[in-house]
Structure formats: C-alpha cells, structure tokens
Design a protein around this motif. Structure first.
Motif, PDB file in Angstrom:
ATOM      1  N   LEU A 198     -14.769 -35.884 -21.052  1.00  0.00           N
ATOM      2  CA  LEU A 198     -13.501 -36.615 -20.969  1.00  0.00           C
ATOM      3  C   LEU A 198     -13.763 -38.016 -20.413  1.00  0.00           C
ATOM      4  CD1 LEU A 198     -10.470 -36.520 -21.399  1.00  0.00           C
ATOM      5  CD2 LEU A 198     -10.228 -35.526 -19.117  1.00  0.00           C
TER       6      LEU A 198
ATOM      7  N   HIS B  26      -7.025 -41.236 -25.555  1.00  0.00           N
ATOM      8  CA  HIS B  26      -7.218 -39.800 -25.767  1.00  0.00           C
ATOM      9  C   HIS B  26      -6.250 -39.240 -26.803  1.00  0.00           C
ATOM     10  CE1 HIS B  26     -10.109 -39.741 -22.544  1.00  0.00           C
ATOM     11  NE2 HIS B  26      -9.245 -40.350 -21.759  1.00  0.00           N
TER      12      HIS B  26
ATOM     13  N   ASP C 291      -2.550 -42.410 -21.874  1.00  0.00           N
ATOM     14  CA  ASP C 291      -3.765 -41.761 -21.399  1.00  0.00           C
ATOM     15  C   ASP C 291      -3.522 -40.915 -20.161  1.00  0.00           C
ATOM     16  OD1 ASP C 291      -5.490 -42.522 -23.379  1.00  0.00           O
ATOM     17  OD2 ASP C 291      -6.308 -44.242 -22.308  1.00  0.00           O
TER      18      ASP C 291
END
Length: 333
Positions: A127, A132, A104
């Motif tokens: 975000l 991610h 991440d």
C-alpha cells in the motif's frame, strides 16, 4: 456486540428496490479467482480464467496485494463497496468512475480496516503511492474485460430472473417473503428489521429512501454497501446460479434420464426453471431461438410440468409441483 441489524420503517420499506451492479459482480469474481479452489458450480469458468488472472497479478504488486486482501478479509474496503446508482441499468463505467474518485484517505482507511479483520498473514507493505481509487478501478476494468464481459449478457439475464422472482413474491406476500433466504445468515427480525449477518457489528437505520437489494451470481458472496448520503445496498447471491447451474444441482445421471424422457431441449428448459423466467430470458441463457424455446414451453405446459404467470407486461414460466418432482428424481422423496 450484537449482530448487524438493518432497521427499516414503513416508508423505507415502501421505497426499497432492486438494482444490478456490474462492479459487485466483478468484485465477487475477483474473490473467486483469487481462491485456490473453485466452487463446483464455477469450476469450468474458474479453470479457464484463473491462469491469466494470476499471470496479471504476478506483474503488479499493488494489484496482487489488493486481491489477496479482499479474498481474505471479513470486511471489504469501503471504496470497493459503494451502492450502485443506476438501478437495474447501472453501468460499469459509472461505477468505475465513482471508485476512481474516492479520496486516498478514505481508501486507505478502508484498506487498513479490512487488514485488521483479515485472516493472519495479510500485510499492507504493497500500500504505497497515491490514487488508490483509480488504481483499483484500473484493476477492476481489466478483470471485467478479460474475465466477465463476454459472460455478462447471460449473467445479467440470470440476475434479472432472480429480481423478477423476488418482485413477484413481494407483490403477493410482502418484503419478508421476498427477502427470505437472501443469504446464508440474513433473516427478517420482527416487523421492521433485517438481520444481515451473524457476525458482530452495529445496527444501521435505513433512511426514508429505502434500501437496494443487489444480486450477484457468486453463491458465497454477500456484503453490505454504504456511502454518505446514499441508500444502503445489500449484495446477495441470486437463486438458480449456484452449484449445478440454474437447475438447482441435479445429479448428472438424473439429467440424462430426464433428457431421455422429455428430449434434451425440453429437459434443459425444465431444469432451468428453478427460477421463473420469460421466454426471451430462457432463450438468451440457453443460446436458443425464442421460437424454439416457446415451442418447448408449450409442450411442457400442455403436459402439466410448467405453468405461467403474468407480472405486469411480462409472462413468467415456472415449474409446477409435478415438474419439481420430475426434476428432483426418484431419490428426492
């Protein structure tokens, strides 16, 4: 600050090679679908797929934010620009798995760097959360399945044709000629360096493993891939897949005249030989049988419009200067 230059020694040059990347093809497609207007050559595909693409983004704020960012930045996030690891046989599954494994902190740092280099108005309020890399891989898998998988055999054939063409130039003339006009801003600089971009950036030194050169079909797509311990990869637009299709942008009127002169099948083959190709590659791209294409090629060769060259075990057909002039039409001088 100087423009980005890739410096290669003789060993790096000798070990550089070509590769394919379904993930890079998907990234280029994401950028195309995100933009409000299509390039002329991609308009039919864009019109077919964009409504469903936008509908998917409407229900996923994270995906929408990521797509808007990559379509509006001069710096693509690091976790989306990993060099392909499978050469000419790179599989999408392996690339998606690599993206999903990116930590991440690496993904977030790359996204923030992309936001800093984006056009005004790009925010990162989407975000949030974790994983991610995995979330990006999920989005790219969905885009591939919905918008690219059916077209991949034809796209892959076009990309292989570009690699074959450049490999022939490499064998005959060396890397400077093979890399000529790979993208709008790249150029060979001196004896040992490639200018990759006219934008500010630091020089990179290519290690002894050499570089990868990765074609994609989107004509405005070009970026540099790098990851620790991996060779650099330059993504570039393939020849013969741009405006006007593989025929290099002939006018519609010229195409009809050429078809009346040669017959539709032979005219289509001659236009598509803007990039040299084998009989089977042409058959796949044009959805015709190998026998039909072979018969047309024999007639075109007998009339001096096409010739052939052997490259290893492959026989490549290419237009002669007479064939080029005929395709260009009377207005091309």
């Amino acid at each position: 600050m100087a423009v980005v230059v890739l410096r290669l020694d003789s060993l790096a040059l000798s070990r550089s090679r070509f590769a394919l990347s379904p993930f890079a093809e998907t990234l280029a497609a994401v950028v195309q679908l995100a933009r409000p207007h299509a390039d002329p050559w991609a308009a039919p595909w864009w019109q077919r797929h964009r409504p469903a693409f936008l509908a998917r983004l409407a229900g996923d704020g994270y995906a929408r934010g990521l797509v808007e960012l990559v379509a509006a930045t001069k710096y693509l996030p690091d976790h989306l620009t990993l060099p392909p690891g499978g050469g000419m046989d790179t599989a999408l599954e392996s690339e998606l798995a690599e993206v999903a494994r990116v930590p991440d902190e690496v993904a977030v740092a790359g996204l923030r760097a992309a936001q800093e280099r984006a056009w005004a108005g790009q925010r990162l309020d989407w975000l949030t959360g974790r994983d991610h890399g995995a979330r990006a891989a999920e989005l790219f898998r969905a885009v591939w399945d919905a918008h690219l998988a059916a077209d991949w055999p034809a796209r892959r054939a076009a990309l292989r044709r570009d690699v074959t063409h450049r490999a022939g130039l490499l064998a005959a003339h060396g890397w400077p000629r093979a890399l000529h006009l790979m993208n709008r801003t790249s150029a060979w600089v001196g004896a040992d360096a490639i200018r990759f971009s006219d934008r500010p950036g630091r020089d990179r030194v290519v290690g002894p493993d050499g570089m990868l050169f990765v074609p994609v079909t989107a004509q405005r797509s070009s970026w540099l891939c790098e990851a620790p311990g991996r060779p650099f990869a330059m993504v570039y637009p393939a020849r013969g897949t741009g405006e006007g299709g593989a025929d290099g942008g002939h006018r519609a009127g010229d195409g009809r005249a050429l078809a009346r002169l040669l017959g539709g099948g032979r005219a289509q083959i001659l236009r598509n030989l803007a990039t040299p190709a084998t009989t089977s590659e042409l058959a796949l791209q044009l959805a015709q049988s190998v026998g039909t294409v072979g018969g047309h090629l024999a007639i075109l060769r007998d009339t001096g419009l096409v010739d052939r060259t052997r490259l290893g075990r492959r026989v490549l057909y290419h237009r002669t200067p007479l064939g080029d002039r005929l395709v260009a039409g009377p207005g091309a001088g």
